[in-house]
Design an enzyme around this catalytic site. Structure first.
Site, mmCIF file in Angstrom:
data_model
loop_
_atom_site.group_PDB
_atom_site.id
_atom_site.type_symbol
_atom_site.label_atom_id
_atom_site.label_comp_id
_atom_site.label_asym_id
_atom_site.label_seq_id
_atom_site.Cartn_x
_atom_site.Cartn_y
_atom_site.Cartn_z
ATOM 1 N N ASP A 10 0.879 -1.171 0.000
ATOM 2 C CA ASP A 10 0.000 0.000 0.000
ATOM 3 C C ASP A 10 0.916 1.221 0.000
ATOM 4 O OD1 ASP A 10 -2.365 1.601 0.240
ATOM 5 O OD2 ASP A 10 -2.010 1.812 2.375
ATOM 6 N N SER A 11 0.307 2.380 -0.204
ATOM 7 C CA SER A 11 1.083 3.612 -0.132
ATOM 8 C C SER A 11 1.567 3.874 1.293
ATOM 9 C CB SER A 11 0.210 4.773 -0.587
ATOM 10 O OG SER A 11 -0.970 4.798 0.181
ATOM 11 N N CYS A 73 -4.458 -1.479 -1.742
ATOM 12 C CA CYS A 73 -4.604 -0.038 -1.908
ATOM 13 C C CYS A 73 -5.728 0.197 -2.919
ATOM 14 C CB CYS A 73 -3.287 0.530 -2.438
ATOM 15 S SG CYS A 73 -3.358 2.284 -2.817
ATOM 16 N N GLU A 152 -4.137 8.644 9.366
ATOM 17 C CA GLU A 152 -2.683 8.522 9.596
ATOM 18 C C GLU A 152 -2.285 9.310 10.849
ATOM 19 O OE1 GLU A 152 0.163 7.412 7.240
ATOM 20 O OE2 GLU A 152 -1.243 6.208 6.078
ATOM 21 N N CYS A 186 -11.173 2.700 0.173
ATOM 22 C CA CYS A 186 -9.780 2.976 0.531
ATOM 23 C C CYS A 186 -9.475 2.140 1.765
ATOM 24 C CB CYS A 186 -9.635 4.468 0.832
ATOM 25 S SG CYS A 186 -8.069 4.900 1.610
ATOM 26 N N HIS A 188 -7.671 2.576 4.180
ATOM 27 C CA HIS A 188 -7.567 3.294 5.459
ATOM 28 C C HIS A 188 -8.925 3.344 6.197
ATOM 29 C CE1 HIS A 188 -3.742 4.829 3.985
ATOM 30 N NE2 HIS A 188 -3.536 5.443 5.146
HETATM 31 N N1 DGL Z 1 -4.756 3.187 1.293
HETATM 32 C C1 DGL Z 1 -4.856 3.917 0.073
HETATM 33 C C2 DGL Z 1 -6.076 3.435 -0.718
HETATM 34 O O1 DGL Z 1 -6.622 2.417 -0.429
HETATM 35 C C3 DGL Z 1 -5.051 5.391 0.284
HETATM 36 C C4 DGL Z 1 -3.917 6.222 0.671
HETATM 37 C C5 DGL Z 1 -3.347 7.075 -0.413
HETATM 38 O O2 DGL Z 1 -3.975 8.042 -0.879
HETATM 39 O O3 DGL Z 1 -2.235 6.774 -0.749
HETATM 40 O O4 DGL Z 1 -6.510 4.062 -1.625
#
Ligand code: DGL
Length: 271
Positions: A10-11, A73, A152, A186, A188
């Site tokens: 993931d990012s 992600c 975050e 997402c 997150h």
């Molecule tokens: N976890 C990433 C997603 O599922 C989002 C975070 C990002 O913008 O890098 O899209």
């Protein structure tokens, strides 16, 4: 049986919500996790940049002799993961297919909400996947760019005033559209599912893309006789920014303290 690890990326930290689900469903698997924390967020970047980063992330994971890749992600999964998946000799799975299928299974009125990063909402990937399964579905989408920094920053408690204010504004039009199913597009967002669910109301089913992808990967490994049948697998974490900061917040996402090693790495070119 295939004892090689599963690579997950993931990012940043969001993909850990997928790791949590993968570990619950397949405790015997070894997992190599890459969080590209030095470049998070991906969600405001162009499709070309997102795919370049994804290729570099996969190239790093493949140095560990993995048997499959999970793009944990939503942003990568909706911005061309299928286009590059065929370039690799192992399965490369994104979270969107499983989440779209789950939303179609759960909706009763055919109105499906989707929240995600700007790049995920700009893409038409979810629309295509949902409409292929349910042509009469109505999809209502909303980008929620402030959710990732809020999460975050650890402001995830139900009742946190900043989260509450932002969530009410983002979710208002989805409520008005009378969606009965909402995809947390997402990775997150499962951490703020309590607040999202309360605002949307009990009649709205939330789809956690991490939970759905874990079930999909398990099914695929089972079919290929590639599950690691042992009692407990290990987890190793790699990040592209401070390892200390990551370890502190990661336990929130995993729901348990970080057990494996956390190392900082520099990503090379995509191969
Ligand atoms: N976890 C990433 C997603 O599922 C989002 C975070 C990002 O913008 O890098 O899209």
């Amino acid at each position: 049986m295939d004892l090689r690890p599963i690579g997950v990326f993931d990012s940043g930290l969001g993909g850990l919500t997928c790791v949590k689900r993968l570990r619950e469903l397949m405790p015997g698997e070894d997992i190599i996790y890459l969080g590209d924390t030095g470049r998070v967020p991906y969600g405001g970047k162009s499709r070309e940049t997102i795919l370049t980063y994804a290729r570099q992330d996969i190239a790093f994971l493949r140095r560990h002799d993995i048997k499959a890749v999970v793009a944990a992600c939503g942003t990568v999964s909706t911005n061309g993961i299928e286009e590059i998946a065929g370039d690799y000799p192992i399965p490369v799975c994104g979270v969107a297919d499983a989440a779209a299928a789950a939303a179609v299974r759960r909706t009763r009125n055919g109105r499906i909400g989707l929240i995600g990063t700007k790049a995920s909402i700009r893409s038409t990937a979810y629309d295509e996947k949902i409409l292929a399964l349910m042509p009469q579905a109505r999809i209502v989408k909303r980008a929620c760019p402030l959710f990732v920094p809020i999460v975050e920053d650890g402001r995830i408690g139900d009742g946190d005033p900043v989260l509450e204010l932002v969530a009410r504004e983002y979710l208002e039009e989805l409520k008005k559209a009378d969606v009965d199913t909402l995809i947390l597009g997402c990775t997150h967002y499962p951490l703020i599912a309590g607040t999202i669910g309360r605002i949307m109301g009990p009649q709205v089913a939330l789809v956690d893309s991490g939970a759905e992808i874990a079930a999909l990967v398990k099914g695929r490994l089972e079919r290929e006789d590639a599950l690691a049948e042992r009692r407990k697998g290990t987890c190793s974490y790699f990040v592209t920014d401070s390892a200390e900061d990551f370890a502190q917040t990661a336990s929130l996402f995993l729901g348990v303290p970080v057990e494996g090693s956390v190392k900082r790495v520099t990503l090379g070119e995509a191969v």
